[in-house]
Scaffold this motif. Structure first.
Motif, PDB file in Angstrom:
ATOM      1  N   ALA A 187     -35.447  57.772  62.503  1.00  0.00           N
ATOM      2  CA  ALA A 187     -35.280  56.520  61.749  1.00  0.00           C
ATOM      3  C   ALA A 187     -33.796  56.222  61.537  1.00  0.00           C
ATOM      4  CB  ALA A 187     -35.997  56.608  60.405  1.00  0.00           C
ATOM      5  N   VAL A 188     -33.021  57.245  61.142  1.00  0.00           N
ATOM      6  CA  VAL A 188     -31.586  57.019  60.881  1.00  0.00           C
ATOM      7  C   VAL A 188     -30.864  56.699  62.199  1.00  0.00           C
ATOM      8  CG1 VAL A 188     -29.449  58.077  60.023  1.00  0.00           C
ATOM      9  CG2 VAL A 188     -31.567  58.349  58.731  1.00  0.00           C
ATOM     10  N   GLU A 189     -31.231  57.404  63.294  1.00  0.00           N
ATOM     11  CA  GLU A 189     -30.599  57.109  64.593  1.00  0.00           C
ATOM     12  C   GLU A 189     -30.887  55.684  65.047  1.00  0.00           C
ATOM     13  OE1 GLU A 189     -30.798  61.644  66.234  1.00  0.00           O
ATOM     14  OE2 GLU A 189     -32.031  60.150  67.266  1.00  0.00           O
ATOM     15  N   LEU A 190     -32.050  55.150  64.670  1.00  0.00           N
ATOM     16  CA  LEU A 190     -32.379  53.769  65.058  1.00  0.00           C
ATOM     17  C   LEU A 190     -31.753  52.745  64.106  1.00  0.00           C
ATOM     18  CD1 LEU A 190     -36.173  54.229  66.010  1.00  0.00           C
ATOM     19  CD2 LEU A 190     -34.295  53.757  67.575  1.00  0.00           C
ATOM     20  N   GLY A 191     -30.858  53.202  63.252  1.00  0.00           N
ATOM     21  CA  GLY A 191     -30.174  52.281  62.325  1.00  0.00           C
ATOM     22  C   GLY A 191     -30.970  52.063  61.053  1.00  0.00           C
ATOM     23  N   GLY A 192     -31.926  52.959  60.763  1.00  0.00           N
ATOM     24  CA  GLY A 192     -32.797  52.768  59.602  1.00  0.00           C
ATOM     25  C   GLY A 192     -32.339  53.540  58.383  1.00  0.00           C
ATOM     26  N   THR A 193     -33.295  53.740  57.460  1.00  0.00           N
ATOM     27  CA  THR A 193     -32.983  54.385  56.179  1.00  0.00           C
ATOM     28  C   THR A 193     -34.093  55.369  55.821  1.00  0.00           C
ATOM     29  OG1 THR A 193     -32.672  53.956  53.812  1.00  0.00           O
ATOM     30  CG2 THR A 193     -33.987  52.360  54.999  1.00  0.00           C
ATOM     31  N   LEU A 194     -33.767  56.298  54.915  1.00  0.00           N
ATOM     32  CA  LEU A 194     -34.744  57.314  54.511  1.00  0.00           C
ATOM     33  C   LEU A 194     -35.875  56.724  53.682  1.00  0.00           C
ATOM     34  CD1 LEU A 194     -32.256  60.053  53.267  1.00  0.00           C
ATOM     35  CD2 LEU A 194     -33.442  59.982  55.465  1.00  0.00           C
ATOM     36  N   SER A 195     -35.591  55.610  53.023  1.00  0.00           N
ATOM     37  CA  SER A 195     -36.605  55.051  52.143  1.00  0.00           C
ATOM     38  C   SER A 195     -36.538  53.535  52.106  1.00  0.00           C
ATOM     39  CB  SER A 195     -36.449  55.602  50.726  1.00  0.00           C
ATOM     40  OG  SER A 195     -37.417  54.995  49.906  1.00  0.00           O
ATOM     41  N   GLY A 196     -37.641  52.895  52.452  1.00  0.00           N
ATOM     42  CA  GLY A 196     -37.713  51.445  52.305  1.00  0.00           C
ATOM     43  C   GLY A 196     -38.191  51.076  50.928  1.00  0.00           C
ATOM     44  N   GLU A 197     -38.877  52.019  50.267  1.00  0.00           N
ATOM     45  CA  GLU A 197     -39.411  51.684  48.948  1.00  0.00           C
ATOM     46  C   GLU A 197     -39.831  52.883  48.111  1.00  0.00           C
ATOM     47  OE1 GLU A 197     -42.726  49.088  49.854  1.00  0.00           O
ATOM     48  OE2 GLU A 197     -43.945  50.766  50.516  1.00  0.00           O
ATOM     49  N   HIS A 198     -40.095  54.037  48.687  1.00  0.00           N
ATOM     50  CA  HIS A 198     -40.637  55.138  47.881  1.00  0.00           C
ATOM     51  C   HIS A 198     -39.589  56.008  47.206  1.00  0.00           C
ATOM     52  CE1 HIS A 198     -44.687  55.219  50.216  1.00  0.00           C
ATOM     53  NE2 HIS A 198     -44.549  54.171  49.458  1.00  0.00           N
ATOM     54  N   GLY A 199     -38.330  55.801  47.514  1.00  0.00           N
ATOM     55  CA  GLY A 199     -37.306  56.618  46.882  1.00  0.00           C
ATOM     56  C   GLY A 199     -37.111  57.958  47.586  1.00  0.00           C
ATOM     57  N   ILE A 200     -36.233  58.771  46.994  1.00  0.00           N
ATOM     58  CA  ILE A 200     -35.788  60.017  47.615  1.00  0.00           C
ATOM     59  C   ILE A 200     -36.388  61.228  46.900  1.00  0.00           C
ATOM     60  CG2 ILE A 200     -33.736  61.424  48.141  1.00  0.00           C
ATOM     61  CD1 ILE A 200     -33.926  58.769  49.746  1.00  0.00           C
ATOM     62  N   GLY A 201     -36.314  61.235  45.561  1.00  0.00           N
ATOM     63  CA  GLY A 201     -36.884  62.334  44.775  1.00  0.00           C
ATOM     64  C   GLY A 201     -36.358  63.684  45.218  1.00  0.00           C
ATOM     65  N   ILE A 202     -37.279  64.662  45.297  1.00  0.00           N
ATOM     66  CA  ILE A 202     -36.880  65.953  45.865  1.00  0.00           C
ATOM     67  C   ILE A 202     -37.284  66.030  47.333  1.00  0.00           C
ATOM     68  CG2 ILE A 202     -36.621  67.595  43.960  1.00  0.00           C
ATOM     69  CD1 ILE A 202     -39.575  68.047  43.938  1.00  0.00           C
ATOM     70  N   ALA A 203     -38.318  65.247  47.681  1.00  0.00           N
ATOM     71  CA  ALA A 203     -38.879  65.381  49.030  1.00  0.00           C
ATOM     72  C   ALA A 203     -37.854  65.050  50.117  1.00  0.00           C
ATOM     73  CB  ALA A 203     -40.104  64.482  49.164  1.00  0.00           C
ATOM     74  N   LYS A 204     -37.007  64.040  49.875  1.00  0.00           N
ATOM     75  CA  LYS A 204     -36.083  63.614  50.933  1.00  0.00           C
ATOM     76  C   LYS A 204     -34.622  63.904  50.610  1.00  0.00           C
ATOM     77  CE  LYS A 204     -38.567  59.765  51.289  1.00  0.00           C
ATOM     78  NZ  LYS A 204     -38.787  58.346  51.514  1.00  0.00           N
TER      79      LYS A 204
END
Ligand SMILES: Cc1cc2nc3c(=O)[nH]c(=O)nc-3n(C[C@H](O)[C@H](O)[C@H](O)COP(=O)(O)OP(=O)(O)OC[C@H]3O[C@@H](n4cnc5c(N)ncnc54)[C@H](O)[C@@H]3O)c2cc1C
Length: 466
Positions: free
Chosen positions: A407-424
């Motif tokens: 996702a990041v290599e395609l110019g994306g992001t870790l979270s579109g809406e669910h947030g980062i928390g501990i999981a990411k």
């Protein structure tokens, strides 16, 4: 008396016996959220404040006793955002659930953090208004949790996410300081944008005790459609071509074959189980525009091999959205553990991301159901597995690593809406680089120097500055 007992006694003095939960079996209920496969830790106690003053008193005690605080709404977040990682206090906002003001002249609402998102929508509907952010969890999730996650939802493509609607906040900082930012003015460019800073801050910078949001007029008309594709490529091309035809539907959701079959078995909505993918589409606005845009959407679907069914009435429309909202609960029935991800790419990269997900599922021999808010590039690959099977979980973790790297290599992001928390949390440097992450940690240290608010989440461990 130990310091811990002393703290609990003082908290009881503030909240009374009935709003301080101390029994172990009750506290376990607050050691979880909706995120799968995360280590749990029993909180010391759960506090249920009813006012800003009580939150201030709790934070002063937490500072005095150096005890971590985990703010909690409905616990529906999918990133482990409210799971305590060490001894500490959970502060739950379910008792701070009043709509403080509906200002119809200014089209704003001011709410306490524990108001359920759907309850706000129900309250504004008689005035012909809507509060657009509509996470799939809308009937349970709270406004505080939703602002802290900047949650999105089915209408995100046209209407945006929570941070696009928050105008003002009352915030209690870790040391008990209260401050206000933003307000009801449509234009407000004074100083740093603290409102935006707190949207998506996941309980790590301060506690929101009042929230002012923008309301908008409800659309006069809408048309919902189901487009059925026998090839995934056709569905993926349709997504980008509808936008290229200058139509921004309110909703453009995708479900792949695994999801279609799972949802159909769960709620019998009449979905085509042989289809490679379906798109659920809705255009809304004034009737003339709706008619024009719906015709364009139908044409583009057909040109890409899709067969279109238009919902004839509200019951058929509701059936479509019920089917989409059932995706996660339906997948959760397949295996004991459901790992739901939130990979988001620029819209034009949706075909590449969908292809990559298919390859990742094959490579790691996993079932990945993919559905999501395709129109805004926000996919929810959902892996069904069993967290008791160590070998399988290794493959799951490797697949998730690859999903986020892609996702990041395609110019994306870790979270579109669910947030980062501990999981990411471990992927943050991948997206922001060491310097970007360092800036965030400096903000965290400036506002919460003792590291008491939701420690370990979002920016990871930050050394306390005494
Ligand atoms: C079935 C299902 C469907 C979902 N669909 C969507 C979707 O479509 N879109 C989407 O974006 N999300 C979705 N989610 C995720 C989740 O529901 C949302 O992020 C939701 O807004 C979280 O609200 P909550 O009240 O449950 O917050 P919680 O999970 O309790 O908390 C979330 C975060 O907010 C912090 N927090 C809570 N209250 C406060 C406060 N007053 N001040 C400061 N910080 C606070 C917590 O510490 C935590 O970090 C879904 C979840 C489920 C289970």
């Amino acid at each position: 008396m130990t310091a811990q007992k002393e703290l609990l006694k003082k908290l009881e003095g503030i909240l009374g016996r009935e709003r301080l939960i101390t029994e172990a079996e009750d506290r376990w209920c607050y050691a979880f959220d909706a995120a799968a496969a995360q280590a749990k830790h029993l909180p010391l106690a759960v506090a249920l404040p009813r006012s800003t003053e009580e939150v201030v008193a709790i934070m002063r005690l937490a500072t005095e006793y150096r005890v971590p605080v985990y703010p909690r709404g409905a616990g529906t977040n999918l990133s482990g955002g409210v799971i305590p990682r060490e001894d500490g206090l959970v502060v739950s906002f379910t008792e701070m659930n009043k709509i403080l003001e509906l200002d119809i002249e200014n089209l704003t609402a001011t709410v306490q953090p524990g108001v359920v998102v759907q309850d706000l929508n129900d309250a504004v509907a008689p005035h012909g208004l809507i509060y657009p952010p509509d996470p799939g969890s809308v009937t349970t999730a709270t406004m505080g949790g939703s602002v802290a996650e900047s949650s999105g939802g089915l209408r995100g493509l046209k209407y945006g996410v929570t941070k696009d609607y928050v105008m003002g906040l009352e915030v209690v900082l870790a040391d008990g300081t209260v401050f206000h930012c933003g307000g009801k003015t449509v234009k407000n460019v004074s100083g740093y944008d603290l409102v935006k800073l707190f949207c998506g801050s996941e309980g790590t910078l301060g506690i929101m005790t009042a929230i002012t949001v923008r309301l908008i007029p409800a659309p006069e008309a809408r048309r919902s459609m189901l487009a059925v594709f026998d090839r995934m490529e056709g569905a993926a091309r349709t997504i980008t071509e509808i936008i290229a035809n200058k139509v921004i539907p309110a909703t453009m959701e995708i479900m792949d074959n695994v999801t279609i079959r799972t949802v159909e078995a769960y709620c019998h909505a009449g979905l085509p189980v042989e289809a490679a993918a379906v798109l659920l589409l809705e255009v809304d606005g004034i009737p003339e525009v709706v008619a024009k845009e719906a015709a364009i959407v139908e044409r583009v679907c057909r040109e890409n091999g899709g067969q279109v069914q238009v919902a004839r009435d509200d019951a058929e429309r509701e059936n479509l959205w019920t089917a989409r909202r059932a995706a996660l609960p339906a997948c959760a029935r397949l295996r004991p553990t459901t790992v739901l991800e939130d990979a988001t790419v620029p819209r034009s990269q949706i075909p590449a991301m969908l292809l990559a997900l298919e390859k990742i599922a094959q490579k790691y021999n996993l079932t990945i159901a993919t559905y999501g808010h395709a129109g805004d590039g926000n996919l929810h690959p959902t892996i069904t597995c069993d967290e008791r099977d160590g070998e399988e979980m290794q493959r799951v973790h490797s697949a998730v690593d690859e999903i986020f790297r892609t996702a990041v290599e395609l110019g994306g992001t870790l979270s579109g809406e669910h947030g980062i928390g501990i999981a990411k949390q471990k992927y943050m440097e991948l997206e922001f680089g060491a310097n970007g992450l360092d800036v965030m940690r400096r903000i965290k240290q400036a506002l919460d120097p003792l590291g008491l608010l939701n420690p370990g989440k979002l920016v990871g461990p930050v050394p306390a500055k005494e």
